[in-house]
Design an enzyme around this catalytic site. Sequence first.
Site, PDB file in Angstrom:
ATOM      1  N   PHE A 120       7.973  -8.071  -5.023  1.00 12.60           N
ATOM      2  CA  PHE A 120       6.864  -7.139  -4.786  1.00 12.60           C
ATOM      3  C   PHE A 120       6.349  -7.445  -3.390  1.00 12.60           C
ATOM      4  O   PHE A 120       6.529  -8.547  -2.887  1.00 12.60           O
ATOM      5  CB  PHE A 120       5.751  -7.355  -5.826  1.00 12.60           C
ATOM      6  CG  PHE A 120       5.791  -6.381  -6.965  1.00 12.60           C
ATOM      7  CD1 PHE A 120       6.941  -5.690  -7.275  1.00 12.60           C
ATOM      8  CD2 PHE A 120       4.657  -6.152  -7.729  1.00 12.60           C
ATOM      9  CE1 PHE A 120       6.979  -4.782  -8.331  1.00 12.60           C
ATOM     10  CE2 PHE A 120       4.685  -5.245  -8.789  1.00 12.60           C
ATOM     11  CZ  PHE A 120       5.839  -4.566  -9.081  1.00 12.60           C
ATOM     12  N   GLN A 234      -9.497  -1.594  -4.827  1.00  8.58           N
ATOM     13  CA  GLN A 234      -8.182  -1.273  -4.294  1.00  8.58           C
ATOM     14  C   GLN A 234      -7.862   0.196  -4.540  1.00  8.58           C
ATOM     15  O   GLN A 234      -7.926   0.671  -5.682  1.00  8.58           O
ATOM     16  CB  GLN A 234      -7.130  -2.145  -4.973  1.00  8.58           C
ATOM     17  CG  GLN A 234      -5.756  -2.013  -4.343  1.00  8.58           C
ATOM     18  CD  GLN A 234      -4.819  -3.097  -4.854  1.00  8.58           C
ATOM     19  OE1 GLN A 234      -4.615  -3.219  -6.052  1.00  8.58           O
ATOM     20  NE2 GLN A 234      -4.257  -3.883  -3.959  1.00  8.58           N
ATOM     21  N   HIS A 236      -4.991   2.803  -4.586  1.00  9.42           N
ATOM     22  CA  HIS A 236      -3.533   2.868  -4.682  1.00  9.42           C
ATOM     23  C   HIS A 236      -3.092   4.047  -3.810  1.00  9.42           C
ATOM     24  O   HIS A 236      -3.716   5.108  -3.851  1.00  9.42           O
ATOM     25  CB  HIS A 236      -3.153   3.100  -6.147  1.00  9.42           C
ATOM     26  CG  HIS A 236      -1.713   2.895  -6.456  1.00  9.42           C
ATOM     27  ND1 HIS A 236      -0.733   3.756  -6.008  1.00  9.42           N
ATOM     28  CD2 HIS A 236      -1.075   1.943  -7.183  1.00  9.42           C
ATOM     29  CE1 HIS A 236       0.438   3.331  -6.449  1.00  9.42           C
ATOM     30  NE2 HIS A 236       0.259   2.239  -7.163  1.00  9.42           N
ATOM     31  N   LEU A 250      -0.969   7.706 -11.482  1.00 14.06           N
ATOM     32  CA  LEU A 250      -0.163   6.987 -10.496  1.00 14.06           C
ATOM     33  C   LEU A 250       1.287   7.423 -10.464  1.00 14.06           C
ATOM     34  O   LEU A 250       1.900   7.695 -11.484  1.00 14.06           O
ATOM     35  CB  LEU A 250      -0.156   5.485 -10.805  1.00 14.06           C
ATOM     36  CG  LEU A 250      -1.425   4.707 -10.547  1.00 14.06           C
ATOM     37  CD1 LEU A 250      -1.116   3.223 -10.533  1.00 14.06           C
ATOM     38  CD2 LEU A 250      -2.080   5.100  -9.238  1.00 14.06           C
ATOM     39  N   GLU A 253       4.703   2.547  -7.317  1.00 16.58           N
ATOM     40  CA  GLU A 253       5.135   2.185  -5.964  1.00 16.58           C
ATOM     41  C   GLU A 253       6.630   1.885  -5.908  1.00 16.58           C
ATOM     42  O   GLU A 253       7.200   1.793  -4.831  1.00 16.58           O
ATOM     43  CB  GLU A 253       4.318   0.991  -5.482  1.00 16.58           C
ATOM     44  CG  GLU A 253       2.906   1.433  -5.192  1.00 16.58           C
ATOM     45  CD  GLU A 253       2.029   0.297  -4.733  1.00 16.58           C
ATOM     46  OE1 GLU A 253       1.650   0.290  -3.563  1.00 16.58           O
ATOM     47  OE2 GLU A 253       1.724  -0.561  -5.554  1.00 16.58           O
ATOM     48  N   ARG A 284      -0.513  -2.214   0.140  1.00 16.57           N
ATOM     49  CA  ARG A 284      -1.284  -1.111  -0.445  1.00 16.57           C
ATOM     50  C   ARG A 284      -2.413  -0.625   0.447  1.00 16.57           C
ATOM     51  O   ARG A 284      -2.588   0.554   0.663  1.00 16.57           O
ATOM     52  CB  ARG A 284      -1.931  -1.592  -1.747  1.00 16.57           C
ATOM     53  CG  ARG A 284      -1.071  -1.297  -2.918  1.00 16.57           C
ATOM     54  CD  ARG A 284      -1.761  -1.589  -4.210  1.00 16.57           C
ATOM     55  NE  ARG A 284      -0.721  -1.589  -5.218  1.00 16.57           N
ATOM     56  CZ  ARG A 284      -0.849  -2.037  -6.421  1.00 16.57           C
ATOM     57  NH1 ARG A 284      -1.980  -2.521  -6.809  1.00 16.57           N
ATOM     58  NH2 ARG A 284       0.140  -1.986  -7.270  1.00 16.57           N
ATOM     59  N   HIS A 349      -7.974   2.445  -7.856  1.00 11.76           N
ATOM     60  CA  HIS A 349      -7.007   1.862  -8.779  1.00 11.76           C
ATOM     61  C   HIS A 349      -7.460   0.580  -9.467  1.00 11.76           C
ATOM     62  O   HIS A 349      -7.201   0.386 -10.645  1.00 11.76           O
ATOM     63  CB  HIS A 349      -5.712   1.591  -8.007  1.00 11.76           C
ATOM     64  CG  HIS A 349      -4.639   0.938  -8.813  1.00 11.76           C
ATOM     65  ND1 HIS A 349      -4.216   1.440 -10.035  1.00 11.76           N
ATOM     66  CD2 HIS A 349      -3.897  -0.183  -8.594  1.00 11.76           C
ATOM     67  CE1 HIS A 349      -3.259   0.658 -10.519  1.00 11.76           C
ATOM     68  NE2 HIS A 349      -3.063  -0.331  -9.681  1.00 11.76           N
ATOM     69  N   ARG A 384      -5.468  -7.159  -3.678  1.00 11.53           N
ATOM     70  CA  ARG A 384      -4.793  -7.787  -4.815  1.00 11.53           C
ATOM     71  C   ARG A 384      -3.283  -7.719  -4.647  1.00 11.53           C
ATOM     72  O   ARG A 384      -2.741  -6.693  -4.288  1.00 11.53           O
ATOM     73  CB  ARG A 384      -5.194  -7.051  -6.094  1.00 11.53           C
ATOM     74  CG  ARG A 384      -4.477  -7.536  -7.336  1.00 11.53           C
ATOM     75  CD  ARG A 384      -5.027  -6.816  -8.558  1.00 11.53           C
ATOM     76  NE  ARG A 384      -4.596  -5.429  -8.641  1.00 11.53           N
ATOM     77  CZ  ARG A 384      -3.476  -5.019  -9.220  1.00 11.53           C
ATOM     78  NH1 ARG A 384      -2.660  -5.888  -9.772  1.00 11.53           N
ATOM     79  NH2 ARG A 384      -3.173  -3.737  -9.268  1.00 11.53           N
TER      80      ARG A 384
END
Length: 574
Positions: A120, A234, A236, A250, A253, A284, A349, A384
């Site tokens: 990630f 955050q 997204h 969403l 990603e 992000r 998000h 995050r």
Amino acid sequence: MTEQQVATSVLVIGTGGSGLRAAIELAERGVDVLVVGKRSKGDAHTTLAAGGINAALATMDTDDSWQQHAADTIKESYLLAHPDTVQVVTQNAARGIEDLERWGMPFAREADGRISQRFFGAHTYRRTAFAGDYTGLEIQRTLVNRAAQLDVRMLENVYITRILVQDNVVFGAYGFGLDDGTRYVIHADSVILAAGGHTRIWRRTSSRRDENTGDSFRLAVLAGGRIRDPELVQFHPSGLLEPENAAGTLVSEAARGEGGQLRNALGERFMERYDPERKELSTRDRVALAAYTEIKAGRGTPNGGVWLDVSHLPRETIMQRLPRVYQTLLELQMLDITKSPIEIAPTAHYSMGGVWVRSSDHGTGVEGLYAIGEAASGLHGANRLGGNSLIELLVYGRIVGEAAAEYSASLAAQRRSAGALAEARGEVDELLAADGPENVRALQRSLRNTMTEHAGVVRDEEGLLAGLSELDALEDRVKNVGVHPDLAGFQDLAHAFDLKSSALACRATLEAAVERRETRGCHNRSDYPELDESMRVNLVWSGPGRIEREELPPVPAEIAALMREVSSEGKLVE
């Protein structure tokens, strides 16, 4: 109105991953526990988490370690994550995965049987374990099954309106049933707050209707707790714009991680301007800011978004790697993503701030009251790392379960307050009798418009102060709502409480956003574009106009030595 009295040693508010993990810990220790949720346990917000769960298992990259995981987390938090909290989570992460494995979680595995881990964004190594693109759903199922094996008592579709406190000591909670309005007085030695974040106060959010409305904030503050860093939310980068009732849903990603490209209305691949090296694989906060900037500059799509295009990828790749995205777009928009681009925009998000808690046991400073999961704060700072929220649920769920068990066992007696109970009862009575001209849903929409307009991806002092004055006016109107329960149930009463929670969360967020006069991670101040070293503090909000700055301890030398810029070559983004 009928009122039921219920007694338990520990009450858990929230049936998502963190609440269930705490309940499992308590039940395994033989402690009497009751879990209450305002929606059904199989449908908690945790089920929406797609990407994966982090732990430095080193199954793929043998050099990985908890220290490196800690370093990546603190670096990406822009130094606002609490080093002690980060250490607790990263050191205990492997144990969290082992618990899930033991309870039957179907992790993706390599041919030789070891747990697969994928990259990630901003992780130095592959440390994200997963189950397809529906990891959260499988975790929730696993925890629900384990709780059932242990006969954990659950009250579903019950809305908690107050935590009951006497002299800064918790003694239970008050609430009502959403179906028939039955009141509940729950006596408990200890209360664990696991009721989620506050992202629903924006117009576009990845939360569904009526969840993450800031319930945790309101319950904690009324009980004497405080809120840390509410302004750090955050966004997204990729939420859907249509249909209206699913705005903010969403698009994983993984769509960018697998090679999806972002284009503006002119067809330009705009990430080349903002992060020429990483482009769509940037972090992000940067991708969300880039999309926001393009839309603001008038280069957005007809509905005010940007295009995310995967149609150049082989059809097999899309079907194998992005099955959920393919299915979702087909269902919601009759759109075939193998042929057409997806219209997206940044969406609220995740609440990185939350209730103030101690790093050691997530106690709130109110005796017997703990907070966990997205309701709590300390791990994520100003950005995050994807996959960290799911491991946080398991680590602190276990630790808080243990702490609450010990606290309950240590009590010689439970002190109660007739006054606190009367106040909680009176609040519900008053709302049920409310027959004002204002519509709860319309006011919720107005609040969300205010936050979207003045406290979105980019903020400035003028806008934030305008937001606060709009909020003043809205709070006056909230006093004149009409509440009308009907045969279908007491949803209207629940929405009125959601509205109160949202108003409090809006105020905390706006006031803290004014106070943080810098740009750091997810918090972009166009009037203060630089990061300010003196603002490496947590902002702690304890009520209107009351904000304190809390100093953070230094990052331990062994962790600081491992902090570095991480390349995102060939990685799934967070």
